[in-house]
Scaffold this active site. Structure first.
Site, PDB file in Angstrom:
ATOM      1  N   SER A   1      17.538  18.309  -3.178  1.00 49.77           N
ATOM      2  CA  SER A   1      17.440  17.935  -1.754  1.00 49.77           C
ATOM      3  C   SER A   1      18.148  16.603  -1.531  1.00 49.77           C
ATOM      4  O   SER A   1      18.237  15.774  -2.448  1.00 49.77           O
ATOM      5  CB  SER A   1      15.963  17.782  -1.374  1.00 49.77           C
TER       6      SER A   1
ATOM      7  N   TYR B   1       7.425  14.242  -2.978  1.00 49.84           N
ATOM      8  CA  TYR B   1       8.420  15.312  -2.845  1.00 49.84           C
ATOM      9  C   TYR B   1       9.808  14.787  -3.255  1.00 49.84           C
ATOM     10  O   TYR B   1      10.505  15.412  -4.057  1.00 49.84           O
ATOM     11  CB  TYR B   1       8.460  15.825  -1.396  1.00 49.84           C
TER      12      TYR B   1
HETATM   13  P1  NDP Z   1      10.669  28.329   1.782  1.00 50.78           P
HETATM   14  O1  NDP Z   1       9.290  27.818   1.882  1.00 50.78           O
HETATM   15  O2  NDP Z   1      11.135  29.323   2.791  1.00 50.78           O
HETATM   16  O3  NDP Z   1      10.937  28.924   0.334  1.00 50.78           O
HETATM   17  C1  NDP Z   1      10.269  28.478  -0.812  1.00 50.78           C
HETATM   18  C2  NDP Z   1      10.082  29.680  -1.716  1.00 50.78           C
HETATM   19  O4  NDP Z   1       9.465  29.276  -2.939  1.00 50.78           O
HETATM   20  C3  NDP Z   1       9.191  30.752  -1.101  1.00 50.78           C
HETATM   21  O5  NDP Z   1       9.886  31.987  -1.177  1.00 50.78           O
HETATM   22  C4  NDP Z   1       7.953  30.786  -1.985  1.00 50.78           C
HETATM   23  O6  NDP Z   1       7.493  32.135  -2.088  1.00 50.78           O
HETATM   24  C5  NDP Z   1       8.509  30.245  -3.309  1.00 50.78           C
HETATM   25  N1  NDP Z   1       7.492  29.594  -4.119  1.00 50.78           N
HETATM   26  C6  NDP Z   1       6.690  28.555  -3.787  1.00 50.78           C
HETATM   27  N2  NDP Z   1       5.834  28.275  -4.781  1.00 50.78           N
HETATM   28  C7  NDP Z   1       6.109  29.153  -5.769  1.00 50.78           C
HETATM   29  C8  NDP Z   1       5.541  29.402  -7.053  1.00 50.78           C
HETATM   30  N3  NDP Z   1       4.520  28.668  -7.501  1.00 50.78           N
HETATM   31  N4  NDP Z   1       6.055  30.386  -7.806  1.00 50.78           N
HETATM   32  C9  NDP Z   1       7.083  31.151  -7.346  1.00 50.78           C
HETATM   33  N5  NDP Z   1       7.659  30.966  -6.156  1.00 50.78           N
HETATM   34  C10 NDP Z   1       7.158  29.995  -5.369  1.00 50.78           C
HETATM   35  O7  NDP Z   1      11.598  27.039   1.826  1.00 50.78           O
HETATM   36  P2  NDP Z   1      13.151  26.794   1.501  1.00 50.78           P
HETATM   37  O8  NDP Z   1      13.890  28.046   1.396  1.00 50.78           O
HETATM   38  O9  NDP Z   1      13.577  25.745   2.421  1.00 50.78           O
HETATM   39  O10 NDP Z   1      13.042  26.141   0.046  1.00 50.78           O
HETATM   40  C11 NDP Z   1      13.889  26.474  -1.019  1.00 50.78           C
HETATM   41  C12 NDP Z   1      14.239  25.204  -1.784  1.00 50.78           C
HETATM   42  O11 NDP Z   1      15.084  24.398  -0.967  1.00 50.78           O
HETATM   43  C13 NDP Z   1      13.026  24.354  -2.151  1.00 50.78           C
HETATM   44  O12 NDP Z   1      13.146  23.934  -3.485  1.00 50.78           O
HETATM   45  C14 NDP Z   1      13.152  23.173  -1.207  1.00 50.78           C
HETATM   46  O13 NDP Z   1      12.581  22.022  -1.749  1.00 50.78           O
HETATM   47  C15 NDP Z   1      14.651  23.067  -1.040  1.00 50.78           C
HETATM   48  N6  NDP Z   1      15.095  22.329   0.141  1.00 50.78           N
HETATM   49  C16 NDP Z   1      14.762  22.787   1.393  1.00 50.78           C
HETATM   50  C17 NDP Z   1      15.158  22.056   2.499  1.00 50.78           C
HETATM   51  C18 NDP Z   1      14.765  22.469   3.895  1.00 50.78           C
HETATM   52  O14 NDP Z   1      14.958  21.668   4.841  1.00 50.78           O
HETATM   53  N7  NDP Z   1      14.238  23.659   4.101  1.00 50.78           N
HETATM   54  C19 NDP Z   1      15.975  20.830   2.378  1.00 50.78           C
HETATM   55  C20 NDP Z   1      16.282  20.474   1.027  1.00 50.78           C
HETATM   56  C21 NDP Z   1      15.852  21.200  -0.035  1.00 50.78           C
HETATM   57  P3  NDP Z   1       5.956  32.495  -2.420  1.00 50.78           P
HETATM   58  O15 NDP Z   1       5.117  31.652  -1.519  1.00 50.78           O
HETATM   59  O16 NDP Z   1       5.871  33.966  -2.131  1.00 50.78           O
HETATM   60  O17 NDP Z   1       5.767  32.203  -3.876  1.00 50.78           O
END
Ligand code: NDP
Length: 253
Positions: free
Chosen positions: A148, A161
């Protein structure tokens, strides 16, 4: 846009239940890659796998929790049995929880550390043997970590975070020194505001409102914008490693 050479690849995308992970899985599959969808919500993964299949792609839904070693081990076994070796790993699973450190929310700290840092490490441990074996045989192998912009810029009340993302950025840099000489590419992607479910998990109403305000003010990327970069970088010729990408909405400073 056509991305070359993805059709022969077998990808594993964590966090594929939503957001950046789901968009990346869809795009890689549309380009012909076989894609493993990994996250905890089985229903979401099944829906996405069905959608990819209906569009003519190939996808395998594997329910797993990256904070649980046994769950990751079982997932790796399932993937190996169904698809053999994976040559493209995207670590997108992550959580972002916000509160002042002085609140002492050890539950949130632990969840972010376990998911964003140790979870990525568990996936790396499980699939590195595949990546190095593919590269050794002359194939293209990629590890992509979704860090990020928060790894570089302090955002008040997002200290833990940001620290987990700084750790992932550092880990990516360090892993290049281990994996590069073995022809495994490591790419660290650092997005800014992206419109996903991520911010929906913040339980501090004031901070949640603040963040919504910032999204409204500067706008946001779509998950597909980040997926596009992942497809681009992993489809370059084998000797080209785009090691770090910061991608922001144009209005985000
Ligand atoms: P989402 O919340 O849409 O996606 C996160 C995903 O991670 C979900 O599909 C969730 O699915 C999965 N997840 C969470 N915990 C677990 C776990 N314990 N085991 C397996 N899967 C898990 O958010 P984003 O798509 O935005 O996030 C994706 C990445 O991008 C993250 O690492 C985030 O930090 C990063 N990011 C996002 C930004 C933003 O503004 N959105 C900016 C910068 C970075 P489920 O709950 O079904 O497990």
């Amino acid at each position: 846009m056509t991305y070359y050479a993805l059709a022969q690849r077998t990808a594993l995308v964590t966090g594929a239940a939503s957001g950046i992970g789901a968009a990346t899985a869809r795009l890689l599959a549309a380009q012909g890659a076989r894609v493993v969808l990994l996250a905890r919500r089985a229903e979401r993964l099944d829906e996405l796998a069905a959608r990819i299949g209906a569009d003519g792609g190939r996808a395998l839904a594997v329910t797993a929790d990256v904070t649980d070693q046994a769950s990751v081990d079982a997932a790796a076994e399932r993937v190996a049995a169904a698809y053999g070796r994976v040559d493209l790993v995207v670590n997108s699973a992550g959580v972002m929880l916000a509160n002042p450190v002085t609140e002492g929310r050890t539950d949130e700290w632990q969840r972010m550390l376990d998911t964003n840092v140790a979870g990525a490490l568990r996936i790396i441990r499980a699939f590195t043997p595949d990546l190095t074996a593919v590269a050794e045989e002359g194939g293209t192998a990629d590890l992509v970590n979704i860090s990020s912009i928060g790894a570089h810029i302090p955002f008040t009340n997002y200290a833990v975070y940001g620290a987990t993302k700084a750790a992932l950025t550092y880990l990516s840099e360090c892993l290049r020194t281990e994996f590069g000489p073995r022809d495994v590419r490591v790419t660290n992607i650092e997005p800014g505001f992206t419109d996903t479910e991520l911010r929906g998990h913040i339980d501090n109403e004031e901070l949640s409102g603040q963040l919504e305000g910032m999204f409204g003010e500067v706008g946001s990327l779509a998950s597909e914008d980040v997926a596009d970069l992942i497809a681009y970088t992993t489809s370059r010729p084998r000797h080209v490693n785009l090691r770090q990408l910061i991608v922001l909405p144009t209005r985000q400073a």
